[in-house]
Structure formats: C-alpha cells, structure tokens
Design a protein around this motif. Sequence first.
Motif, PDB file in Angstrom:
ATOM      1  N   VAL A  66       0.881  -1.312  -0.023  1.00 21.50           N
ATOM      2  CA  VAL A  66       0.163  -0.217   0.030  1.00 21.50           C
ATOM      3  C   VAL A  66       0.855   1.265  -0.138  1.00 21.50           C
ATOM      4  N   LYS A  67       1.902   1.213   0.970  1.00 18.07           N
ATOM      5  CA  LYS A  67       2.848   2.400   0.978  1.00 18.07           C
ATOM      6  C   LYS A  67       3.416   2.642  -0.241  1.00 18.07           C
ATOM      7  N   ALA A  68       4.076   1.397  -0.778  1.00 12.96           N
ATOM      8  CA  ALA A  68       4.978   1.651  -2.116  1.00 12.96           C
ATOM      9  C   ALA A  68       3.951   2.076  -3.214  1.00 12.96           C
ATOM     10  N   PHE A  69       2.838   1.676  -3.436  1.00 11.02           N
ATOM     11  CA  PHE A  69       1.543   2.098  -4.218  1.00 11.02           C
ATOM     12  C   PHE A  69       1.632   3.619  -4.205  1.00 11.02           C
ATOM     13  N   LYS A  70       1.507   4.075  -3.128  1.00  6.01           N
ATOM     14  CA  LYS A  70       1.473   5.585  -2.976  1.00  6.01           C
ATOM     15  C   LYS A  70       2.554   6.303  -3.559  1.00  6.01           C
ATOM     16  N   GLU A  71       3.940   5.793  -3.211  1.00  6.10           N
ATOM     17  CA  GLU A  71       5.191   6.142  -3.934  1.00  6.10           C
ATOM     18  C   GLU A  71       5.059   6.005  -5.343  1.00  6.10           C
ATOM     19  N   ILE A  72       4.635   4.951  -5.960  1.00  2.00           N
ATOM     20  CA  ILE A  72       4.516   4.858  -7.471  1.00  2.00           C
ATOM     21  C   ILE A  72       3.448   5.755  -7.898  1.00  2.00           C
ATOM     22  N   LYS A  73       2.699   5.943  -7.408  1.00  2.00           N
ATOM     23  CA  LYS A  73       1.616   7.138  -8.157  1.00  2.00           C
ATOM     24  C   LYS A  73       2.290   8.364  -8.106  1.00  2.00           C
ATOM     25  N   GLU A  74       3.308   8.859  -7.053  1.00  2.00           N
ATOM     26  CA  GLU A  74       3.707   9.922  -6.941  1.00  2.00           C
ATOM     27  C   GLU A  74       4.792  10.235  -8.212  1.00  2.00           C
ATOM     28  N   ARG A  75       5.416   9.034  -8.554  1.00  2.00           N
ATOM     29  CA  ARG A  75       6.378   8.944  -9.706  1.00  2.00           C
ATOM     30  C   ARG A  75       5.874   8.880 -10.995  1.00  2.00           C
ATOM     31  N   ASN A  76       4.700   8.477 -10.978  1.00  2.00           N
ATOM     32  CA  ASN A  76       4.060   8.224 -12.477  1.00  2.00           C
ATOM     33  C   ASN A  76       2.711   8.811 -12.506  1.00  2.00           C
ATOM     34  N   LYS A  77       2.571  10.334 -12.547  1.00  2.00           N
ATOM     35  CA  LYS A  77       1.615  10.959 -12.392  1.00  2.00           C
ATOM     36  C   LYS A  77       0.812  10.664 -13.757  1.00  2.00           C
ATOM     37  N   ASP A  78       1.502  10.628 -14.895  1.00  2.00           N
ATOM     38  CA  ASP A  78       0.770  10.549 -16.129  1.00  2.00           C
ATOM     39  C   ASP A  78       0.340   9.100 -16.387  1.00  2.00           C
ATOM     40  N   PHE A  79       0.353   8.135 -15.379  1.00  2.00           N
ATOM     41  CA  PHE A  79      -0.235   6.741 -15.741  1.00  2.00           C
ATOM     42  C   PHE A  79      -1.322   6.775 -14.979  1.00  2.00           C
ATOM     43  N   LYS A  80      -2.355   5.971 -15.320  1.00  2.00           N
ATOM     44  CA  LYS A  80      -3.369   5.543 -14.699  1.00  2.00           C
ATOM     45  C   LYS A  80      -3.260   4.254 -13.763  1.00  2.00           C
ATOM     46  N   GLN A  82      -5.941  -7.460   9.475  1.00  2.00           N
ATOM     47  CA  GLN A  82      -5.270  -6.164   8.892  1.00  2.00           C
ATOM     48  C   GLN A  82      -6.216  -5.307   8.041  1.00  2.00           C
ATOM     49  N   GLU A  83      -7.356  -5.919   7.899  1.00  2.00           N
ATOM     50  CA  GLU A  83      -8.183  -5.147   6.704  1.00  2.00           C
ATOM     51  C   GLU A  83      -8.655  -3.852   7.122  1.00  2.00           C
ATOM     52  N   ALA A  84      -9.106  -3.670   8.139  1.00  2.00           N
ATOM     53  CA  ALA A  84      -9.586  -2.295   8.705  1.00  2.00           C
ATOM     54  C   ALA A  84      -8.328  -1.271   8.706  1.00  2.00           C
ATOM     55  N   TYR A  85      -7.149  -1.824   9.005  1.00  2.00           N
ATOM     56  CA  TYR A  85      -5.962  -0.792   9.165  1.00  2.00           C
ATOM     57  C   TYR A  85      -5.670  -0.445   7.706  1.00  2.00           C
ATOM     58  N   LEU A  86      -5.642  -1.584   6.652  1.00  2.00           N
ATOM     59  CA  LEU A  86      -5.051  -1.321   5.471  1.00  2.00           C
ATOM     60  C   LEU A  86      -6.188  -0.157   4.783  1.00  2.00           C
ATOM     61  N   LYS A  87      -7.400  -0.200   4.911  1.00  2.00           N
ATOM     62  CA  LYS A  87      -8.353   0.668   4.580  1.00  2.00           C
ATOM     63  C   LYS A  87      -8.108   2.087   5.166  1.00  2.00           C
ATOM     64  N   GLU A  88      -7.926   1.995   6.331  1.00  2.00           N
ATOM     65  CA  GLU A  88      -7.719   3.275   6.722  1.00  2.00           C
ATOM     66  C   GLU A  88      -6.411   4.060   6.272  1.00  2.00           C
ATOM     67  N   LEU A 116      -3.124   7.896   3.249  1.00  2.00           N
ATOM     68  CA  LEU A 116      -2.130   8.306   2.071  1.00  2.00           C
ATOM     69  C   LEU A 116      -3.119   8.958   0.805  1.00  2.00           C
ATOM     70  N   HIS A 117      -4.316   9.242   0.998  1.00  2.00           N
ATOM     71  CA  HIS A 117      -5.062   9.558   0.103  1.00  2.00           C
ATOM     72  C   HIS A 117      -4.958   8.873  -1.270  1.00  2.00           C
ATOM     73  N   ILE A 118      -5.079   7.554  -1.083  1.00  2.00           N
ATOM     74  CA  ILE A 118      -5.040   6.802  -2.339  1.00  2.00           C
ATOM     75  C   ILE A 118      -6.523   5.890  -2.442  1.00  2.00           C
ATOM     76  N   GLU A 119      -7.347   6.132  -1.564  1.00  2.00           N
ATOM     77  CA  GLU A 119      -8.551   5.292  -1.509  1.00  2.00           C
ATOM     78  C   GLU A 119      -9.330   5.019  -2.541  1.00  2.00           C
ATOM     79  N   ASP A 120      -9.417   6.044  -3.663  1.00  2.00           N
ATOM     80  CA  ASP A 120     -10.006   6.061  -4.897  1.00  2.00           C
ATOM     81  C   ASP A 120      -9.475   5.348  -5.881  1.00  2.00           C
TER      82      ASP A 120
END
Length: 359
Positions: free
Chosen positions: A195-209, A220-226, A231-235
């Motif tokens: 999840v944290k790596a995905f946030k980093e990858i989105k920052e590096r690749n703003k032109d990719f969907k 850990q399900e509730a924790y991961l959703k929170e 990280l503002h990546i829930e969408d």
Amino acid sequence: MKICYLADINSAHTHKWLNYFVGKGYDIHVISLGDGSYEGVSVHSLDVQDTIMKKTSDKSKLEYLKKIKRVKELIREIKPDILHAHYASSYGLLGALTNYHPYIISVWGSDVYDFPVKSPIHKFMIKHNLKKADYILSTSNVMKVETQKYTNKDIQVTPFGVDINKFVPNKIEKEEIVIGTIKTLEEKYGVQYLVKAFKEIKERNKDFKLKLRIGGRGSQEAYLKELCKELHIEDDVTFLGFVGPQDIVKEFQNFDIAVFPSTLDSESFGVAAVEAEACGTPIVVTDVGGLMESTKPNLTSLVAKKGSVEDLADKIDKLVKDKELRIKMGIAARKFVEDNYNLEDNFNDVDKLYKSIIK
C-alpha cells in the motif's frame, strides 16, 4: 488403489489432491476433524468444532486426541493401501498414533516452521511423528531443509503446482495499469508495504492511470483501508474481500503486475505466485523462503528486500514504466510454470510413488 487421507476436508489444497486422485479412479477416503463433503470421496468426520482448532491454547487444540480411538476404528474398517497425513502436527500425530503402515506425511509449512519451536515438547512431537512416517513429502526445497532439522529420513520434494488448463493467460488491453495481490491480510504477509509502495509509485508516475487491487481477508483489513485514506489513495485501491476459486483466475489475468511482499522467512512456497505466473503475469516478490523458489528471479519476477517500501516501489516502478518488460516476463512466467509447476505432472510423480509403495 485405496488411499486414506488424514486432512482438512474443507481445505482448497486438500481439494486439489482429491480432484486428481478421484480422477484416477482410486477409492479415496478422508478422515477430517471437521465436517464437509467432496464428490466421489468417502468423508469421515471426527466432529471436532472448527472453533476448537482455532483457539490459541494448545491444551484446547489437543481435544482432538480424544478421537484417536475412532481414527483407529475407521482405519481398520477402511484398510487403505496407503495412509497419508497432510500436516506433520495435528493430522500427523493422529496418523502416527495409529501405528498404521505404509504411512506418509506431507509437511505444509507452519507445522515445521512454527510448531516445533514453541517448546521442547512441540519439537519432540514433530520428531516423533516424522519418525513414524515411512515417507515424508515437502512441496519445496526450502521446506525440505527446514524439515531435515527434525528427521534424518529422506524427504521427497513434490511441488504443489497449478492447473495450467484453468490458470491461463487472457490479457485484455486497458487504460489503467493494475497492480494486485491476493493473500491473507495479516501483518506477516506485508500488504502494508505494498500500500505504501503504491502511494510512492503514483507520485512517480502522474501520467499513468494506476490501480491497486487487494484480495483476501484478515485482521489487518480495517487498518489497511484506513492507511489508504491517510495516504489519499483510497479512490485507486479496491479491496476485493475473499476471492473465490473462479474469481482468482480472472483477477490474476486482469493484473498487469502481481505483488507478494511477504516478510516471512518461513514462507514455505508461493502457490499464489505460481497461479499468477500461469496467467502470464509478471511478479514482484520479496527475498524470502519459498517465494524465491516459486518464481525465477529476473526472468519471471523482480525481487525486493523484505520490509523495504522503497525497494518494493523501485521494483514495481520498473515494470510500470516498461510495458515490453511486462510482456516479456509474463511470457517467461507462463513457460516457467508449464515446465515446473504443472499440477498434473506434479501429482503424476506422487502417483508413481504411491504405486511403488504398494508394490
């Protein structure tokens, strides 16, 4: 041939064994702690509640030993050509106490990685069970090495592959790049790092969907959703919940990159990684146990350091940016599974062992 398995009738792994050997026309019996059924199989339930086996207290779990008399009676009635326990601890102990031969134990993972280190008694129990077995099977080389700590007997490696006619490539061209994982949502499997790596990858690749799909349930399900909200990546993250057998294939086909970020040195084998590879999906794994064995590093997978968000992000990012590499590794992944982890080939080897034993 008549085979009696001491195994959990509700386990998906048990079902793979049953499906193959029922298909061979063998007379299959399963002695299971819990209730359940399987077409073409005679199931003998010991009526031990699932809640008892899930208790943390070993004293509570040992309630199943009260069933040993019933197990002996059943085996006398069945008179199998082979008694085969799946798990070296619980079912392995029941099998060992029957003193029936020929007797096979298949080690599964936590039974040799976690159980024997709990106490000297636990260690003694595993040693005792393995001593009683005429044959010991392991699904991976790393687990074979671990099992050798408790026995000097020969251990045969019988890989646990996938149905390559079911898990097949079916990539559809789409706008977004889908990164995904299907695993029990517990801390040891490292989904929080993904999840944290995905946030980093989105920052590096703003032109990719980019989209992240997470399959599985766990504490850990509730924790991961929170965490996704923080990280503002829930969408861009979808939690799939429990993924059934049919949907697993569709998900792995839909993934452009499958990630298994386990932090467990005791990861015995990566069945999910093999399933994803069979679907022609390139893999990112961490440098632990059986995950390294279930992929071919730098050919079908990229390997990240366990517990490192940055390294995990770097490896995923490499595949995100290079479509040709994803395609090349996906083709290699399918070939790797065909050559090494075709379930039919793997079970054919077990069948040959069965036949050699009863001769």
